[in-house]
Write an enzyme that holds these catalytic residues in place. Structure first.
Site, PDB file in Angstrom:
ATOM      1  N   VAL A  10       0.977  -1.136  -0.126  1.00 47.66           N
ATOM      2  CA  VAL A  10       0.121  -0.067  -0.107  1.00 47.66           C
ATOM      3  C   VAL A  10       1.013   1.071  -0.165  1.00 47.66           C
ATOM      4  CG1 VAL A  10      -1.937  -0.993   1.054  1.00 47.66           C
ATOM      5  CG2 VAL A  10      -0.171  -0.202   2.421  1.00 47.66           C
ATOM      6  N   SER A  11       0.439   2.400  -0.343  1.00 45.61           N
ATOM      7  CA  SER A  11       1.291   3.516  -0.607  1.00 45.61           C
ATOM      8  C   SER A  11       1.555   4.355   0.563  1.00 45.61           C
ATOM      9  CB  SER A  11       0.605   4.509  -1.757  1.00 45.61           C
ATOM     10  OG  SER A  11       0.579   3.776  -2.939  1.00 45.61           O
ATOM     11  N   THR A  12       0.416   4.322   1.842  1.00 48.63           N
ATOM     12  CA  THR A  12       0.466   5.235   2.629  1.00 48.63           C
ATOM     13  C   THR A  12       0.410   4.524   3.800  1.00 48.63           C
ATOM     14  OG1 THR A  12      -1.774   5.832   2.903  1.00 48.63           O
ATOM     15  CG2 THR A  12      -0.487   7.217   1.487  1.00 48.63           C
ATOM     16  N   GLN A  15      -3.185   3.314   4.881  1.00 52.76           N
ATOM     17  CA  GLN A  15      -3.735   2.281   4.442  1.00 52.76           C
ATOM     18  C   GLN A  15      -3.303   1.092   5.021  1.00 52.76           C
ATOM     19  OE1 GLN A  15      -2.288   3.371   0.366  1.00 52.76           O
ATOM     20  NE2 GLN A  15      -4.457   3.980  -0.363  1.00 52.76           N
TER      21      GLN A  15
END
Length: 194
Positions: A10-12, A15
């Site tokens: 996931v990017s962040t 998340q």
């Protein structure tokens, strides 16, 4: 016997990889915790530069299987994804993507799927470039100026040209207008090209 690994990204930090883990389990894969790599890192970072993905590669051996939920987990663009899949295939590691029906991307059908996806991505990139160039040309045709605003307004530029024509030095003109010599030289060059 093949060992099955999963890579969830996931990017962040806000998340979670929970949905990806559940999707993998729902597809019938029971992944041991030590074979599940979860990572919080931007998709814009190449797979080969992601610490978690590097750890995954270190753990995997010939004949192992890697499960991902979507292709974009493997790279930042079609070229990066293809490079990653080819690297895994060269180590005899099969890659299954659930979003593509679980197809093994290292098989003949998987390679064909990857080629189609790459072609579509290239086509989209070309269309985007075409639209960008068209938009820039249209904006220029309507008189839109690009870049930052000029340090001198039109009236000041006319005064600068008059001072240059009167033989006043570029440095003196720059001091007078509290600007750089380069700005005065640009005004001069613009006047000469007109």
């Amino acid at each position: 016997m093949s060992r099955v690994f999963a890579y969830c990204r996931v990017s962040t930090l806000e998340q979670t990889t929970e949905n990806q883990r559940r999707e993998i389990e729902a597809a019938g894969f029971a992944i041991r915790p030590q074979r599940l790599i979860e990572e919080h890192i931007s998709g814009s970072v190449a797979a080969s530069e992601r610490p978690g993905f590097i750890r995954l590669l270190d753990r995997m051996e010939n004949g192992d299987v890697l499960i991902v939920t979507k292709l974009d987990r493997l790279g930042r663009n079609a070229m990066d994804i293809r490079k990653t899949v080819e690297q895994l295939a060269s180590s005899d590691i099969r890659v299954h993507c659930l979003a593509l029906g679980g197809v093994d991307l290292t098989s003949a059908a998987g390679r064909m799927t990857m080629q189609v996806i790459s072609a579509v991505a290239e086509f989209e990139r070309d269309l985007l470039l075409e639209r960008t160039h068209s938009g820039i040309a249209r904006a220029k045709a309507t008189g839109k100026r690009f870049g930052r605003p000029s340090a001198l307004n039109e009236e000041q530029q006319l005064t600068v040209i008059a001072r240059i024509n009167a033989g006043i030095s570029i440095s003196a003109i720059a001091r007078e207008f509290n600007t750089t010599r380069q700005t005065i030289l640009r005004v001069k060059a613009g006047q000469q090209s007109s």
